[in-house]
Design a protein around this motif. Structure first.
Motif, PDB file in Angstrom:
ATOM      1  N   ILE A 156       0.989  -1.323  -0.093  1.00  0.00           N
ATOM      2  CA  ILE A 156       0.107   0.069   0.022  1.00  0.00           C
ATOM      3  C   ILE A 156       0.775   1.177  -0.047  1.00  0.00           C
ATOM      4  O   ILE A 156       1.458   1.331   1.592  1.00  0.00           O
ATOM      5  CB  ILE A 156      -0.973   0.048   1.214  1.00  0.00           C
ATOM      6  N   ARG A 157       0.924   1.801  -0.883  1.00  0.00           N
ATOM      7  CA  ARG A 157       1.604   3.003  -1.332  1.00  0.00           C
ATOM      8  C   ARG A 157       0.844   4.424  -1.342  1.00  0.00           C
ATOM      9  O   ARG A 157      -0.004   4.618  -1.871  1.00  0.00           O
ATOM     10  CB  ARG A 157       2.480   3.121  -2.634  1.00  0.00           C
ATOM     11  N   GLY A 158       1.189   5.087  -0.183  1.00  0.00           N
ATOM     12  CA  GLY A 158       0.410   6.313   0.335  1.00  0.00           C
ATOM     13  C   GLY A 158       1.423   7.589  -0.112  1.00  0.00           C
ATOM     14  O   GLY A 158       2.616   7.331  -0.898  1.00  0.00           O
ATOM     15  N   LYS A 159       1.071   8.838  -0.015  1.00  0.00           N
ATOM     16  CA  LYS A 159       1.993   9.913  -0.424  1.00  0.00           C
ATOM     17  C   LYS A 159       3.340  10.011  -0.023  1.00  0.00           C
ATOM     18  O   LYS A 159       4.257  10.300  -0.602  1.00  0.00           O
ATOM     19  CB  LYS A 159       1.126  11.288  -0.245  1.00  0.00           C
ATOM     20  N   GLN A 160       3.382   9.683   1.288  1.00  0.00           N
ATOM     21  CA  GLN A 160       4.617   9.644   2.189  1.00  0.00           C
ATOM     22  C   GLN A 160       4.933   8.232   2.697  1.00  0.00           C
ATOM     23  O   GLN A 160       6.205   8.231   3.067  1.00  0.00           O
ATOM     24  CB  GLN A 160       4.381  10.683   3.140  1.00  0.00           C
ATOM     25  N   VAL A 161       4.297   7.453   2.692  1.00  0.00           N
ATOM     26  CA  VAL A 161       4.352   6.076   3.355  1.00  0.00           C
ATOM     27  C   VAL A 161       4.039   4.802   2.583  1.00  0.00           C
ATOM     28  O   VAL A 161       3.147   5.012   1.898  1.00  0.00           O
ATOM     29  CB  VAL A 161       3.710   6.032   4.974  1.00  0.00           C
ATOM     30  N   THR A 162       4.783   3.971   2.460  1.00  0.00           N
ATOM     31  CA  THR A 162       4.685   2.398   2.150  1.00  0.00           C
ATOM     32  C   THR A 162       4.411   1.418   3.022  1.00  0.00           C
ATOM     33  O   THR A 162       5.170   1.470   3.920  1.00  0.00           O
ATOM     34  CB  THR A 162       5.870   1.955   0.930  1.00  0.00           C
ATOM     35  N   LEU A 163       3.327   0.559   3.057  1.00  0.00           N
ATOM     36  CA  LEU A 163       2.863  -0.305   4.029  1.00  0.00           C
ATOM     37  C   LEU A 163       2.893  -1.700   3.240  1.00  0.00           C
ATOM     38  O   LEU A 163       2.388  -1.635   2.189  1.00  0.00           O
ATOM     39  CB  LEU A 163       1.721   0.071   4.922  1.00  0.00           C
ATOM     40  N   VAL A 164       3.197  -2.714   4.116  1.00  0.00           N
ATOM     41  CA  VAL A 164       3.329  -4.079   3.413  1.00  0.00           C
ATOM     42  C   VAL A 164       2.479  -4.768   4.649  1.00  0.00           C
ATOM     43  O   VAL A 164       2.722  -4.698   5.800  1.00  0.00           O
ATOM     44  CB  VAL A 164       4.425  -4.655   3.115  1.00  0.00           C
ATOM     45  N   THR A 165       1.394  -5.716   4.049  1.00  0.00           N
ATOM     46  CA  THR A 165       0.758  -6.486   4.980  1.00  0.00           C
ATOM     47  C   THR A 165       1.152  -7.941   4.922  1.00  0.00           C
ATOM     48  O   THR A 165       1.380  -8.473   3.591  1.00  0.00           O
ATOM     49  CB  THR A 165      -0.731  -6.368   4.605  1.00  0.00           C
ATOM     50  N   ASP A 166       1.246  -8.542   6.039  1.00  0.00           N
ATOM     51  CA  ASP A 166       1.468 -10.108   5.733  1.00  0.00           C
ATOM     52  C   ASP A 166       2.368 -10.499   5.006  1.00  0.00           C
ATOM     53  O   ASP A 166       1.838 -11.401   4.134  1.00  0.00           O
ATOM     54  CB  ASP A 166       0.139 -10.718   5.689  1.00  0.00           C
ATOM     55  N   PRO A 167       3.697 -10.397   4.866  1.00  0.00           N
ATOM     56  CA  PRO A 167       4.807 -10.677   4.062  1.00  0.00           C
ATOM     57  C   PRO A 167       4.590 -12.290   4.158  1.00  0.00           C
ATOM     58  O   PRO A 167       4.722 -12.940   5.277  1.00  0.00           O
ATOM     59  CB  PRO A 167       5.959 -10.052   4.486  1.00  0.00           C
ATOM     60  N   TYR A 168       4.790 -12.971   3.093  1.00  0.00           N
ATOM     61  CA  TYR A 168       4.791 -14.378   3.181  1.00  0.00           C
ATOM     62  C   TYR A 168       5.829 -15.050   2.481  1.00  0.00           C
ATOM     63  O   TYR A 168       6.763 -14.622   1.584  1.00  0.00           O
ATOM     64  CB  TYR A 168       3.590 -14.938   2.543  1.00  0.00           C
ATOM     65  N   THR A 169       6.273 -16.278   2.802  1.00  0.00           N
ATOM     66  CA  THR A 169       7.354 -17.117   2.020  1.00  0.00           C
ATOM     67  C   THR A 169       6.463 -18.405   1.567  1.00  0.00           C
ATOM     68  O   THR A 169       6.216 -19.309   2.620  1.00  0.00           O
ATOM     69  CB  THR A 169       8.474 -17.522   3.024  1.00  0.00           C
ATOM     70  N   PRO A 170       6.312 -18.407   0.212  1.00  0.00           N
ATOM     71  CA  PRO A 170       5.386 -19.769  -0.404  1.00  0.00           C
ATOM     72  C   PRO A 170       6.262 -21.078   0.345  1.00  0.00           C
ATOM     73  O   PRO A 170       7.333 -21.103   0.146  1.00  0.00           O
ATOM     74  CB  PRO A 170       5.403 -19.495  -1.653  1.00  0.00           C
ATOM     75  N   LEU A 171       5.326 -22.063   0.474  1.00  0.00           N
ATOM     76  CA  LEU A 171       5.956 -23.361   0.636  1.00  0.00           C
ATOM     77  C   LEU A 171       6.338 -23.826  -0.545  1.00  0.00           C
ATOM     78  O   LEU A 171       5.780 -23.702  -1.708  1.00  0.00           O
ATOM     79  CB  LEU A 171       5.006 -24.273   1.391  1.00  0.00           C
ATOM     80  N   GLN A 172       7.631 -24.593  -0.539  1.00  0.00           N
ATOM     81  CA  GLN A 172       8.129 -25.163  -1.667  1.00  0.00           C
ATOM     82  C   GLN A 172       7.188 -26.000  -2.415  1.00  0.00           C
ATOM     83  O   GLN A 172       6.568 -27.031  -1.956  1.00  0.00           O
ATOM     84  CB  GLN A 172       9.513 -26.080  -1.200  1.00  0.00           C
ATOM     85  N   GLY A 173       7.069 -25.989  -3.743  1.00  0.00           N
ATOM     86  CA  GLY A 173       6.045 -26.507  -4.481  1.00  0.00           C
ATOM     87  C   GLY A 173       4.755 -26.196  -4.462  1.00  0.00           C
ATOM     88  O   GLY A 173       3.867 -26.711  -5.237  1.00  0.00           O
ATOM     89  N   SER A 174       4.650 -25.095  -3.787  1.00  0.00           N
ATOM     90  CA  SER A 174       2.926 -24.504  -3.805  1.00  0.00           C
ATOM     91  C   SER A 174       2.876 -23.715  -5.090  1.00  0.00           C
ATOM     92  O   SER A 174       3.825 -23.404  -5.886  1.00  0.00           O
ATOM     93  CB  SER A 174       2.884 -23.698  -2.386  1.00  0.00           C
ATOM     94  N   SER A 175       1.366 -23.638  -5.255  1.00  0.00           N
ATOM     95  CA  SER A 175       1.038 -22.986  -6.383  1.00  0.00           C
ATOM     96  C   SER A 175       0.742 -21.318  -6.120  1.00  0.00           C
ATOM     97  O   SER A 175       0.620 -20.451  -7.034  1.00  0.00           O
ATOM     98  CB  SER A 175      -0.278 -23.327  -6.785  1.00  0.00           C
ATOM     99  N   GLU A 176       1.557 -20.962  -5.162  1.00  0.00           N
ATOM    100  CA  GLU A 176       1.519 -19.577  -4.910  1.00  0.00           C
ATOM    101  C   GLU A 176       2.471 -18.688  -5.761  1.00  0.00           C
ATOM    102  O   GLU A 176       2.284 -17.646  -5.968  1.00  0.00           O
ATOM    103  CB  GLU A 176       2.092 -18.968  -3.167  1.00  0.00           C
ATOM    104  N   GLY A 177       3.297 -19.397  -6.313  1.00  0.00           N
ATOM    105  CA  GLY A 177       4.520 -18.762  -7.128  1.00  0.00           C
ATOM    106  C   GLY A 177       5.685 -18.714  -6.433  1.00  0.00           C
ATOM    107  O   GLY A 177       5.982 -19.227  -5.354  1.00  0.00           O
ATOM    108  N   GLU A 178       6.501 -17.711  -6.923  1.00  0.00           N
ATOM    109  CA  GLU A 178       7.972 -17.680  -6.109  1.00  0.00           C
ATOM    110  C   GLU A 178       7.996 -16.734  -5.331  1.00  0.00           C
ATOM    111  O   GLU A 178       6.742 -15.945  -4.979  1.00  0.00           O
ATOM    112  CB  GLU A 178       8.643 -16.990  -7.377  1.00  0.00           C
TER     113      GLU A 178
END
Length: 215
Positions: free
Chosen positions: A13-35
């Protein structure tokens, strides 16, 4: 404000002055979530974590030495006001999967609500806290979160101006997006790369926006 979906429950989420990231994840190996999402290329001021599960708490992947928000409470960081609202990861009051935090984010005269891994429809006290949401980021995948029908019910509870579905790309959730769209009366799914919104461009009635996952 610019909102980009990085996959699963993770948004930039990029605002005028601040960038915020929600729930950063590491996909499980072999999952379909992608890289692994390229979070190290994003310098965020704030990261929110809805619950301490591997798919939501990869805070070390985000660049910029951000402030980490974990759990219920009120936070004010760089003129961004965040309220963490206690909830549960399942309909059995957390007995199966534990607790979850809903975040209500006030930024650039907009109110963004990220439901995390919500596992139930909203109780009265929770609804009071999120009732002013302009943009709602909500799970629709079922299994470990609310399903498509429950998601539609939550939308009717909150009545936001914009709805962005999330948490539906895992292998167990194939076809869920289509089910959710049917629940919402949407016949054609047209994903877009990002959502750009200001207070002046909010729709008058609830609109569902499908975002393309950027992993």
């Amino acid at each position: 404000m610019e909102i980009t979906w990085l996959g699963h429950s993770c948004f930039q989420i990029r605002g005028k002055q601040v960038t915020l990231v929600t729930d950063p994840y590491t996909p499980l190996q072999g999952s379909s979530e992608g890289e692994q999402p390229r979070l190290s290329q994003i310098n965020a001021r704030i990261v929110t974590v809805s619950h301490n599960h591997p798919g939501h708490n990869n805070v070390s992947a985000v660049g910029g030495t951000p402030y980490i928000v974990r759990g219920p409470g009120e936070y004010e960081i760089s003129d961004v006001l965040i309220t963490g609202v206690a909830s549960f990861h399942d309909k059995e009051y957390g007995k199966k999967f534990g607790r979850n935090t809903i975040y209500v984010i006030h930024m650039d005269d907009l109110v963004i609500c990220h439901l995390g891994d919500l596992g139930h429809t909203l109780q009265e006290t929770q609804l009071e806290a999120v009732a002013d949401a302009d943009v709602l980021l909500l799970p629709v995948g079922g299994e470990h979160v609310i399903n498509a029908a429950q998601a539609a019910e939550v939308i009717s509870q909150i009545e936001p101006r914009i709805v962005v579905p999330m948490h539906y790309t895992s292998g167990e959730s194939q076809g869920v997006l289509e089910t959710f769209c049917k629940e919402m009366g949407i016949e054609t799914i047209t994903p877009q790369p990002k959502l750009v919104v200001t207070p002046n461009t909010l729709p008058t009635e609830t609109q569902v926006v499908i975002l393309t996952s950027h992993t």
